[in-house]
Design a protein around this motif. Structure first.
Motif: not given
Length: 73
Positions: A1-5, A26-35, A37-42
C-alpha cells in the motif's frame, strides 16, 4: 500500500499537467488506478506462490537420490 501513497502525488502531477495543457483525459487516470489494482493483485499472487514454493521444497529434499537422478534425466 506504500506505492499507492507514492502514486497519489504522481497522479496529482498528471492532473496539474492536464490543467496546464487545457484539456483532460480522465481515461488515463482511470487506467492508472486499474494498473495499481492489477499490480497489487500480482504482488499478492507472487507472495502466495513464494510461500507455496517454500512449503513444497522440503519434500523434494526427502526424495531418494536415485529418484532425483531419474527425474533429472
Amino acid at each position: 500500500m506504500d506505492e499507492s501513497k507514492e502514486a497519489a502525488p504522481l497522479r496529482d502531477c498528471v492532473a496539474a499537467l492536464f490543467r496546464d495543457a487545457g484539456y483532460e483525459v480522465p481515461e488515463l487516470l482511470a487506467y492508472i488506478d486499474e494498473l495499481e489494482r492489477a499490480n497489487e493483485k500480482l504482488k499478492l499472487e507472487i507472495r502466495r506462490l513464494k510461500v507455496d514454493a517454500v512449503r513444497r521444497s522440503p519434500s523434494a529434499q526427502g526424495m531418494n537420490s536415485r529418484l532425483k537422478d531419474a527425474l533429472r534425466e
